[in-house]
Every structure is written in structure tokens, then in C-alpha cells.
Motif scaffolding. Structure first.
Motif, PDB file in Angstrom:
ATOM      1  N   THR A 103       0.849  -1.177   0.000  1.00 54.79           N
ATOM      2  CA  THR A 103       0.000   0.000   0.000  1.00 54.79           C
ATOM      3  C   THR A 103       0.891   1.235   0.000  1.00 54.79           C
ATOM      4  OG1 THR A 103      -1.730  -1.143   1.239  1.00 54.79           O
ATOM      5  CG2 THR A 103      -1.794   1.255   1.258  1.00 54.79           C
ATOM      6  N   ARG A 104       0.672   2.116  -0.954  1.00 54.74           N
ATOM      7  CA  ARG A 104       1.461   3.340  -1.049  1.00 54.74           C
ATOM      8  C   ARG A 104       0.808   4.399  -0.166  1.00 54.74           C
ATOM      9  NH1 ARG A 104       5.214   5.224  -4.442  1.00 54.74           N
ATOM     10  NH2 ARG A 104       4.983   3.402  -5.771  1.00 54.74           N
ATOM     11  N   VAL A 105       1.617   5.053   0.659  1.00 51.86           N
ATOM     12  CA  VAL A 105       1.133   6.137   1.511  1.00 51.86           C
ATOM     13  C   VAL A 105       2.042   7.346   1.331  1.00 51.86           C
ATOM     14  CG1 VAL A 105       0.112   4.605   3.249  1.00 51.86           C
ATOM     15  CG2 VAL A 105       2.450   5.382   3.528  1.00 51.86           C
ATOM     16  N   THR A 106       1.502   8.499   1.633  1.00 56.09           N
ATOM     17  CA  THR A 106       2.274   9.727   1.616  1.00 56.09           C
ATOM     18  C   THR A 106       2.241  10.290   3.027  1.00 56.09           C
ATOM     19  OG1 THR A 106       1.666  10.165  -0.670  1.00 56.09           O
ATOM     20  CG2 THR A 106       2.463  12.030   0.621  1.00 56.09           C
ATOM     21  N   VAL A 107       3.406  10.632   3.551  1.00 57.44           N
ATOM     22  CA  VAL A 107       3.478  11.199   4.896  1.00 57.44           C
ATOM     23  C   VAL A 107       4.293  12.479   4.855  1.00 57.44           C
ATOM     24  CG1 VAL A 107       3.274   8.967   6.062  1.00 57.44           C
ATOM     25  CG2 VAL A 107       5.520   9.870   5.537  1.00 57.44           C
ATOM     26  N   THR A 142      15.633  12.982  10.079  1.00 57.55           N
ATOM     27  CA  THR A 142      16.968  12.644  10.591  1.00 57.55           C
ATOM     28  C   THR A 142      16.982  11.221  11.138  1.00 57.55           C
ATOM     29  OG1 THR A 142      17.436  14.951  11.101  1.00 57.55           O
ATOM     30  CG2 THR A 142      18.748  13.300  12.263  1.00 57.55           C
ATOM     31  N   ALA A 143      15.945  10.870  11.897  1.00 56.44           N
ATOM     32  CA  ALA A 143      15.852   9.512  12.459  1.00 56.44           C
ATOM     33  C   ALA A 143      15.729   8.471  11.343  1.00 56.44           C
ATOM     34  CB  ALA A 143      14.663   9.421  13.407  1.00 56.44           C
ATOM     35  N   LEU A 144      14.918   8.754  10.341  1.00 57.33           N
ATOM     36  CA  LEU A 144      14.756   7.827   9.218  1.00 57.33           C
ATOM     37  C   LEU A 144      16.068   7.649   8.467  1.00 57.33           C
ATOM     38  CD1 LEU A 144      13.113   6.063   7.315  1.00 57.33           C
ATOM     39  CD2 LEU A 144      12.334   8.162   6.172  1.00 57.33           C
ATOM     40  N   ASP A 145      16.748   8.742   8.197  1.00 55.16           N
ATOM     41  CA  ASP A 145      18.041   8.656   7.509  1.00 55.16           C
ATOM     42  C   ASP A 145      19.031   7.812   8.307  1.00 55.16           C
ATOM     43  OD1 ASP A 145      17.095  10.213   5.415  1.00 55.16           O
ATOM     44  OD2 ASP A 145      17.998  12.071   6.169  1.00 55.16           O
ATOM     45  N   ALA A 146      19.041   7.990   9.624  1.00 58.09           N
ATOM     46  CA  ALA A 146      19.962   7.223  10.477  1.00 58.09           C
ATOM     47  C   ALA A 146      19.609   5.741  10.460  1.00 58.09           C
ATOM     48  CB  ALA A 146      19.932   7.766  11.905  1.00 58.09           C
ATOM     49  N   LYS A 150      14.828   3.143   2.949  1.00 58.96           N
ATOM     50  CA  LYS A 150      13.967   3.935   3.829  1.00 58.96           C
ATOM     51  C   LYS A 150      12.614   3.251   3.992  1.00 58.96           C
ATOM     52  CE  LYS A 150      16.114   8.414   3.130  1.00 58.96           C
ATOM     53  NZ  LYS A 150      15.930   9.803   2.700  1.00 58.96           N
ATOM     54  N   THR A 151      12.119   2.638   2.932  1.00 65.01           N
ATOM     55  CA  THR A 151      10.852   1.901   3.023  1.00 65.01           C
ATOM     56  C   THR A 151      10.969   0.768   4.035  1.00 65.01           C
ATOM     57  OG1 THR A 151      10.212   2.449   0.763  1.00 65.01           O
ATOM     58  CG2 THR A 151       9.198   0.490   1.728  1.00 65.01           C
ATOM     59  N   ASN A 187       8.889   0.367   7.555  1.00 66.12           N
ATOM     60  CA  ASN A 187       8.126  -0.848   7.851  1.00 66.12           C
ATOM     61  C   ASN A 187       8.568  -1.481   9.170  1.00 66.12           C
ATOM     62  OD1 ASN A 187       6.213  -1.159   5.706  1.00 66.12           O
ATOM     63  ND2 ASN A 187       7.897  -1.681   4.341  1.00 66.12           N
ATOM     64  N   ARG A 188       9.875  -1.573   9.391  1.00 64.77           N
ATOM     65  CA  ARG A 188      10.387  -2.152  10.634  1.00 64.77           C
ATOM     66  C   ARG A 188      10.026  -1.293  11.832  1.00 64.77           C
ATOM     67  NH1 ARG A 188      16.455  -3.707  10.435  1.00 64.77           N
ATOM     68  NH2 ARG A 188      15.843  -4.557  12.416  1.00 64.77           N
ATOM     69  N   ALA A 189      10.136   0.020  11.680  1.00 61.89           N
ATOM     70  CA  ALA A 189       9.810   0.931  12.785  1.00 61.89           C
ATOM     71  C   ALA A 189       8.335   0.825  13.160  1.00 61.89           C
ATOM     72  CB  ALA A 189      10.169   2.363  12.419  1.00 61.89           C
ATOM     73  N   LEU A 190       7.461   0.735  12.169  1.00 63.56           N
ATOM     74  CA  LEU A 190       6.029   0.617  12.457  1.00 63.56           C
ATOM     75  C   LEU A 190       5.698  -0.711  13.134  1.00 63.56           C
ATOM     76  CD1 LEU A 190       4.520   2.206   9.232  1.00 63.56           C
ATOM     77  CD2 LEU A 190       4.505   3.152  11.552  1.00 63.56           C
ATOM     78  N   ARG A 191       6.309  -1.789  12.672  1.00 65.82           N
ATOM     79  CA  ARG A 191       6.072  -3.091  13.319  1.00 65.82           C
ATOM     80  C   ARG A 191       6.591  -3.078  14.755  1.00 65.82           C
ATOM     81  NH1 ARG A 191       8.152  -4.959   8.448  1.00 65.82           N
ATOM     82  NH2 ARG A 191       9.974  -5.770   9.500  1.00 65.82           N
TER      83      ARG A 191
END
Length: 74
Positions: free
Chosen positions: A10-14, A22-26, A35-36, A40-44
Motif C-alpha cells: 500500500t502506497r502512503v504519503t506522509v 533525521t531519524a529515518l536517515d539514520a 527507507k521503506t 516498515n520495521r519501525a512501524l512493526r
């Protein structure tokens, strides 16, 4: 947000805050993941932590020096 695509994704825009970017890049840079994959891992992980907290559990981190630090799941 749109529905599932043929591949089951499912494609989402945030809109991310600078701190979240910064957290995502790290996260993405820390391992062999996109990044995808990091999102996904962060949400789980967030979902799992929330379930533990909602069930009355605690999330406790162990520091390098052996101290235990309880964190609040928001």
C-alpha cells in the motif's frame, strides 16, 4: 492513502518533521535497508511495543553499564 497495489503493498504519503527525517536517515544508513524497509520495521516495532504497554507491560532498556531504564511508549 490508497488501497493495496497488485503486489500487496500500500502506497502512503506522509509529511515528516525534520527530526523524523533525521531519524529515518539514520535508520536507513545503519543497515542494509531502504527507507521503506526502515519505516516498515519501525512501524512493526512500535506496534509491538504498544501492545506490550497496553497489556500492562513495561518497555525497559538495558544501558551499556547495566542500568535498566523504563521508557514510556507514546
Amino acid at each position: 492513502m490508497s488501497g493495496p497495489e497488485p503486489d500487496g503493498l500500500t502506497r502512503v504519503t506522509v509529511n515528516l518533521t525534520p527530526r523524523a527525517v533525521t531519524a529515518l536517515d539514520a535508520l536507513a544508513a545503519a543497515g542494509p535497508q531502504s527507507k521503506t524497509d526502515a519505516i516498515n520495521r519501525a512501524l512493526r516495532t512500535a506496534g509491538r511495543l504498544a501492545r506490550y504497554a497496553d497489556a500492562g507491560g513495561a518497555v525497559v532498556l538495558l544501558t551499556r553499564d547495566g542500568r535498566q531504564v523504563e521508557i514510556e511508549v507514546i
